[in-house]
Design an enzyme around this catalytic site. Structure first.
Site, PDB file in Angstrom:
ATOM      1  N   CYS A 159       5.630  22.291  84.504  1.00  0.00           N
ATOM      2  CA  CYS A 159       4.439  22.960  84.421  1.00  0.00           C
ATOM      3  C   CYS A 159       3.848  23.071  85.760  1.00  0.00           C
ATOM      4  CB  CYS A 159       3.224  21.975  83.585  1.00  0.00           C
ATOM      5  SG  CYS A 159       1.953  22.754  82.708  1.00  0.00           S
ATOM      6  N   HIS A 160       2.823  22.423  86.247  1.00  0.00           N
ATOM      7  CA  HIS A 160       2.196  22.421  87.447  1.00  0.00           C
ATOM      8  C   HIS A 160       3.095  21.707  88.645  1.00  0.00           C
ATOM      9  CE1 HIS A 160      -1.070  23.797  85.021  1.00  0.00           C
ATOM     10  NE2 HIS A 160      -1.190  24.782  85.972  1.00  0.00           N
ATOM     11  N   GLU A 203      -3.128  30.580  82.982  1.00  0.00           N
ATOM     12  CA  GLU A 203      -4.516  30.008  83.837  1.00  0.00           C
ATOM     13  C   GLU A 203      -5.628  31.001  83.360  1.00  0.00           C
ATOM     14  OE1 GLU A 203      -3.928  27.294  85.007  1.00  0.00           O
ATOM     15  OE2 GLU A 203      -2.330  27.097  86.349  1.00  0.00           O
TER      16      GLU A 203
END
Length: 240
Positions: free
Chosen positions: A140-141, A172
């Site tokens: 993910c991030h 986002e």
């Protein structure tokens, strides 16, 4: 020499008010829980580690929509092995010995894009595991940490020339968080991957399960990809 069958799951230490409703971002719960479960089932020892030895949960990550009944049972049980590891035995990155691990897995939450680029101790641990021939992976991030792990021969990021994924910029936008991220000066995963020379691959839709193994680098696109990314890590470790 065989690598230790032991995995380090990195989690962001930072947690702060982030969402429009005033709630905090931090660790996205299942991005650590699901890899922990996969690794443990595959016979790995597993440690949870943050830059400071502390953490906070992303407030939205424990909502019903993101948790299976099995996840909820672990979340509610303070004596579950994962709960003990997270809440009682969380380690500080500077205090661990990287040579004890064969796998580095960066879990995330939006906090990771503000935490990992400056988490020098975690970066150092990931670097050592890579130099030892281990797997470096992120979800993910979490790929925000990958540009800071470098190939010792070329000096370039280990993702240079590799196919990677991570949370999409479209995701986002869909979540209404793009302006907040830009205000914080935090990197977008697509942008940081491209800047590090990687070939970024997006899922068909931002929340579809997608994970990619390219040699010793394994990445996943979002929370839904945590299981498949961890399984790819186990498979990649088995090929070492």
């Amino acid at each position: 020499m065989a690598l230790p069958k032991k995995a380090l799951i990195a989690i962001p230490a930072k947690h702060f008010e982030f969402y429009d409703d005033g709630s905090e971002t931090g660790l996205f719960y299942t991005e650590a829980l699901h890899p922990y479960s996969v690794f443990a089932e595959a016979g790995f020892e597993v440690d949870l580690v943050s830059e400071t030895g502390s953490f906070g949960l992303d407030a939205h990550s424990t909502e019903d929509q993101f948790l299976t009944e099995e996840d909820k049972a672990v979340y509610r049980d303070p004596e579950a092995p994962f709960s003990v590891s997270l809440n009682k035995n969380l380690k500080k990155a500077a205090d661990v010995d990287p040579d004890e691990y064969g796998v580095f897995f960066a879990a995330a939450g939006h906090a990771a894009i503000c935490d990992y680029p400056s988490a020098t101790a975690l970066q150092s641990v990931a670097q050592r595991i890579w130099d030892n021939g281990g797997i470096v992976s992120a979800i993910c991030h979490g790929p925000a940490i990958l540009p800071y792990v470098r190939d010792k021969e070329t000096g370039k990021p280990i993702v240079d020339g590799k196919r990677v994924t991570g949370f999409t910029t479209q995701g986002e936008i869909d979540l209404g968080l793009l302006d907040r991220i830009k205000k914080d000066g935090a990197p977008l995963i697509e942008d940081s991957a491209a800047a590090a020379g990687a070939e970024y691959v997006a899922p068909a839709h931002p929340f579809d399960d997608l994970s990619i193994a390219d040699g010793r680098v394994v990445t996943g696109a979002n929370p839904a990809s945590a299981h498949s990314a961890a399984r790819r890590v186990v498979e990649a470790f088995g090929r070492l």
